[in-house]
Design an enzyme around this catalytic site. Sequence first.
Site, short mmCIF file in Angstrom:
data_model
loop_
_atom_site.label_atom_id
_atom_site.label_comp_id
_atom_site.label_asym_id
_atom_site.label_seq_id
_atom_site.Cartn_x
_atom_site.Cartn_y
_atom_site.Cartn_z
N ASP A 1 12.39 -10.26 54.51
CA ASP A 1 11.64 -11.44 54.62
C ASP A 1 12.07 -12.35 56.02
O ASP A 1 12.56 -11.68 56.72
CB ASP A 1 12.21 -12.25 53.48
N GLY B 1 12.59 -10.23 59.19
CA GLY B 1 11.41 -9.82 59.81
C GLY B 1 10.10 -10.68 59.45
O GLY B 1 10.28 -11.50 58.39
N ASP B 2 9.01 -10.62 60.13
CA ASP B 2 7.84 -11.17 59.86
C ASP B 2 6.94 -10.20 59.35
O ASP B 2 6.42 -9.24 60.08
CB ASP B 2 7.19 -11.55 61.11
N ASP C 1 -5.39 -26.89 6.57
CA ASP C 1 -4.42 -26.66 7.38
C ASP C 1 -2.97 -27.56 6.92
O ASP C 1 -3.29 -28.79 6.93
CB ASP C 1 -4.38 -26.91 8.73
#
Length: 613
Positions: free
Chosen positions: A474, A500-501, A88
């Site tokens: 939300d 809103g929940d 490598d």
Amino acid sequence: MLLCPVIRKLQHKRVVLASSSPRRQEILSNAGLRFEVVPSRFKEKLHKASFATPQAYAVETAKQKALEVAGRLHQKDLRAPDVVIGADTIVAVGGLILEKPVDKQDAYRMLSRLSGTEHSVFTGVAVVHCCTKDGQLDTWVSEFYEETTVKFSELSEELLWEYIDSGEPMDKAGGYGIQALGGMLVEYVRGDFLNVVGFPLNRFCKELARLYHAPWAPGAPRRTHCDSIPAFDAFEDLSDAEGGVSNQAPASGGLEAGGAQPRAPRTRDAADLNGVRASQPPLPAGLLGLMDGFKASKVLLTACKLNVFDVLKDRGPLTAADVAREIDASVDGAERLLDVCAALGLLQKAGGGYSNMETASLHLVSDAEQSLHGLAAYLDGPVWGAFTHLGRAVREGAAWIPEPLPQAPHKQSTEATLQFMRASHGLSKLTAHHVATAFDLSPFTSACHLGGCTGALAHKLVQEYPRLQVTVFDLPEVIELAGGFQAGARPSERVHFVPGDLSSDCLPPADLYVLCSLVHGGPDDRLHGLLSRVSRSCRAGAGLLLAELAPAEEEEAGGAARRSPGLRILGAGRPPRGPGQYRRLLQGLGFQDVQAARAGDLLHVVLGTRAPP
């Protein structure tokens, strides 16, 4: 010639080069070595920060490449090759490892960094000697590295782009090939020229000569059969001891695709063969990197908190003293922080000055279009604090991170709410296009994003689908603050915010419900309850679109971009669910034609349609 005696010892052995590099093949072929080529499938994903030096990283990568090929060939043929060679090559400048560029811009950054400076080219080499006993593979690994110093001339923009446009940099470590057009960039070389090409032939010859001419005490019995690993002089008779000479395959040979993963071989080192010490297991580099990884995370988060990337925006390069004045820090402390950020690939250091790398400019500057600065602040604040006391949370059965907003209404201060919203907004902007285009949503005319927070996804949806009206649903405190996140953006008349929940209020009517679980993924029982409510609100033919971070195991199988385990456990200590889990869940709730798709490198997106009652 040093290699001639070794060739006589290897001429009846099966030698494999675990590399597809034509340069390495040419160097070894010109030296008279007969070998077959089997490119390694080892994924080069070692954590660079876990290695003390660049050369240690190169050596370990070379060893893992060779061991992977040895194990795979042993599984395929029931007998391993006699010798596997892995290599490598990397370029290192200022402690930063440069491998192959991913695109032209990456090549430009590499070559600009090398312009007018000295850098080191390291090639790590691993020579794996194999022995099969009772069907089990044993290996002994000899490893070394070679360093060559290269100085570039000062490169003009015209010359840089002319070289990049030639295409040569794209498969070369450090972005150049010294044996071809890249030679015109080089002012001088100190050390092995072939090491810069890709293989340190001189050192390789010396190492093989040393290995195959190991000291032998007079009067001591010469080993002619391997117990588990043959001594050096036993390799001369290894083929006979194991029941025949290995067949030599053509140089273009390889392995067929597929098959089970090989069992990891047992590994021994050089001193073990000479009886100096007992067998030692390989260093667990990945484990050490995982254990030490929090330090790199804290450096990144602290640099964001101190606005280091904002200071350097459009102003770099600045000295450590310049940055220290801007962030009100000591010069020594600022310099250490900047140096580590440079080592992590976030900053570029040149001529004593620091400037942002592209990743930092895109994602760590606070006002960038796809900034994750808010996510960094969220991780550095409540999440870091919660994980600091993880032991107590485990004992008490508490959530691993603070309760997410959608499940904890009216319990957050305004600043805590904003902190969460900034994190969600950054991730949503980064992923919105992928979520919106994972499926063709044009048949839907109305959508409701449940827990849509700042509306980032909603605005992307109406951009993609001109007929679509989107409602963001939300918590009231979230809706009240959401407008501040769209400052400067053109408002859309087709995006509406409704407070809103999710756990108790009626959901707004829509043809398509959208639920993304990027930051606020909750436990299974909460998700099931929410999806049941959504299912009851859906009329026949309505859709449900779910997006979540892809599980780590599927990410590996799919070859997606690597990412930190941190994202996978961001949601309350719960790993992401796979598409199969969501498919079974939605089908159980009455959805049909459930489809799953990858969305970019991070996400799975699932779409289901509500069946008629």
